[in-house]
Design a protein around this motif. Structure first.
Motif, PDB file in Angstrom:
ATOM      1  N   ALA A 135      38.552  38.600  56.020  1.00 35.75           N
ATOM      2  CA  ALA A 135      39.292  38.954  54.810  1.00 35.75           C
ATOM      3  C   ALA A 135      40.017  40.279  54.978  1.00 35.75           C
ATOM      4  O   ALA A 135      41.179  40.423  54.569  1.00 35.75           O
ATOM      5  CB  ALA A 135      38.338  39.018  53.619  1.00 35.75           C
ATOM      6  N   PRO A 168      36.054  34.423  44.329  1.00 34.76           N
ATOM      7  CA  PRO A 168      34.917  35.312  44.106  1.00 34.76           C
ATOM      8  C   PRO A 168      33.706  34.642  43.505  1.00 34.76           C
ATOM      9  O   PRO A 168      32.579  34.989  43.840  1.00 34.76           O
ATOM     10  CB  PRO A 168      35.490  36.373  43.155  1.00 34.76           C
ATOM     11  CG  PRO A 168      36.949  36.402  43.457  1.00 34.76           C
ATOM     12  CD  PRO A 168      37.310  34.987  43.799  1.00 34.76           C
ATOM     13  N   THR A 171      31.225  33.455  46.090  1.00 33.36           N
ATOM     14  CA  THR A 171      30.627  34.415  47.025  1.00 33.36           C
ATOM     15  C   THR A 171      30.068  35.611  46.267  1.00 33.36           C
ATOM     16  O   THR A 171      30.236  36.743  46.665  1.00 33.36           O
ATOM     17  CB  THR A 171      31.675  34.888  48.048  1.00 33.36           C
ATOM     18  OG1 THR A 171      32.774  35.472  47.338  1.00 33.36           O
ATOM     19  CG2 THR A 171      32.162  33.746  48.908  1.00 33.36           C
ATOM     20  N   GLN A 172      29.408  35.366  45.132  1.00 35.35           N
ATOM     21  CA  GLN A 172      28.885  36.443  44.320  1.00 35.35           C
ATOM     22  C   GLN A 172      27.780  37.177  45.056  1.00 35.35           C
ATOM     23  O   GLN A 172      26.964  36.574  45.753  1.00 35.35           O
ATOM     24  CB  GLN A 172      28.358  35.898  43.000  1.00 35.35           C
ATOM     25  CG  GLN A 172      29.483  35.447  42.057  1.00 35.35           C
ATOM     26  CD  GLN A 172      28.944  34.966  40.741  1.00 35.35           C
ATOM     27  OE1 GLN A 172      27.756  34.785  40.576  1.00 35.35           O
ATOM     28  NE2 GLN A 172      29.843  34.754  39.798  1.00 35.35           N
ATOM     29  N   GLN A 184      39.167  44.247  47.303  1.00 39.49           N
ATOM     30  CA  GLN A 184      39.451  43.200  48.276  1.00 39.49           C
ATOM     31  C   GLN A 184      39.431  41.826  47.620  1.00 39.49           C
ATOM     32  O   GLN A 184      40.300  40.987  47.877  1.00 39.49           O
ATOM     33  CB  GLN A 184      38.434  43.252  49.424  1.00 39.49           C
ATOM     34  CG  GLN A 184      38.714  42.240  50.518  1.00 39.49           C
ATOM     35  CD  GLN A 184      37.667  42.250  51.604  1.00 39.49           C
ATOM     36  OE1 GLN A 184      36.638  41.598  51.496  1.00 39.49           O
ATOM     37  NE2 GLN A 184      37.922  43.004  52.659  1.00 39.49           N
ATOM     38  N   LYS A 185      38.435  41.583  46.772  1.00 39.64           N
ATOM     39  CA  LYS A 185      38.356  40.288  46.099  1.00 39.64           C
ATOM     40  C   LYS A 185      39.551  40.069  45.175  1.00 39.64           C
ATOM     41  O   LYS A 185      40.082  38.953  45.077  1.00 39.64           O
ATOM     42  CB  LYS A 185      37.041  40.181  45.330  1.00 39.64           C
ATOM     43  CG  LYS A 185      35.822  39.994  46.219  1.00 39.64           C
ATOM     44  CD  LYS A 185      34.568  39.775  45.405  1.00 39.64           C
ATOM     45  CE  LYS A 185      33.382  39.460  46.304  1.00 39.64           C
ATOM     46  NZ  LYS A 185      32.154  39.181  45.536  1.00 39.64           N
ATOM     47  N   ARG A 189      42.261  37.111  45.552  1.00 30.81           N
ATOM     48  CA  ARG A 189      42.563  36.246  44.411  1.00 30.81           C
ATOM     49  C   ARG A 189      44.071  36.166  44.207  1.00 30.81           C
ATOM     50  O   ARG A 189      44.624  35.096  43.931  1.00 30.81           O
ATOM     51  CB  ARG A 189      41.879  36.774  43.159  1.00 30.81           C
ATOM     52  CG  ARG A 189      41.943  35.817  41.964  1.00 30.81           C
ATOM     53  CD  ARG A 189      41.347  36.430  40.701  1.00 30.81           C
ATOM     54  NE  ARG A 189      39.963  36.786  40.893  1.00 30.81           N
ATOM     55  CZ  ARG A 189      39.491  38.036  40.908  1.00 30.81           C
ATOM     56  NH1 ARG A 189      40.339  39.051  40.743  1.00 30.81           N
ATOM     57  NH2 ARG A 189      38.223  38.288  41.067  1.00 30.81           N
TER      58      ARG A 189
END
Length: 211
Positions: A135, A168, A171-172, A184-185, A189
């Motif tokens: 990522a 997100p 991948t909590q 980053q998330k 998104r």
């Protein structure tokens, strides 16, 4: 380790000793390129004449396989000294010095000025496992203009890792995320990579995405 198909089929590739470099196994590479060439979203046009980016290149096996199968140019990012020596030796053995660019720089901090061949249509991200690097690298490359619209991104991660670009809510974290991870998330998104395929091979998981 060898090139599996194309103009350099059977050409042996050198890998440095030790565990620092983890080359993608021949059978996994074969399965990956079968997907790229035969899936509805792929096909020979994905490779023919393409600029390909092989990040965390190691021996360069993925990028060299792409060249053998019709890519026009491959840019490799690698920082490890032993891996760079093996990569350059493999490029020389294939006689592809004029169709490759080797950048001895961290791909999570690419420079716009190094982008001599235009945006990449196909990108391989095969970093060390469990460090969250796919990522980070994807966002850095996107922000610096390295990725073509609708680029195909191939990520290799550990089988037990979360999918690298998943939304997100998939991948909590058990604990509150750092501000950097929250940013980053949010950036992922906004970029919203589309998941195309996923396969597991031994300890590795391949996931393929489209921007």
């Amino acid at each position: 380790m060898r090139i599996i198909a194309g103009s350099r089929r059977g050409r042996m590739l050198h890998a440095p000793a030790g565990s620092t470099t983890r080359p993608t196994a021949d059978r996994v590479r074969q399965a990956l390129f079968d997907m790229l060439l035969h899936a509805p979203w792929g096909g020979p046009a994905l490779l023919e004449g393409a600029h390909v980016l092989d990040a965390f290149a190691g021996t360069g096996a993925l990028g060299l396989e792409a060249l053998s199968r019709g890519a026009e140019h491959v840019t490799f990012f690698e920082t490890d000294r032993a891996a760079l020596a093996a990569l350059r030796a493999n490029i020389h053995a294939c006689e592809w010095e004029t169709r490759t660019t080797v950048i001895p720089r961290d791909v999570t901090a690419p420079r716009t000025g190094d982008q001599a061949r235009g945006p990449a249509r196909l990108v391989f991200l095969d970093p060390p496992y469990r460090l969250g690097l796919p990522a980070t690298a994807l966002l850095a490359l996107h922000n610096r203009g390295w990725l073509a619209p609708d680029a195909i991104i191939v990520a290799e991660t550990a089988r037990d890792e979360p999918l690298p670009f998943a939304p997100p809510d998939e991948t909590q974290d058990a604990e509150p995320a750092s501000q950097a991870l929250v940013r980053q998330k949010a950036a992922l998104r906004a970029l919203s990579p589309e998941a195309l395929a996923e396969r597991q091979h031994g300890a590795a998981r391949l996931s393929i995405w489209r921007l």
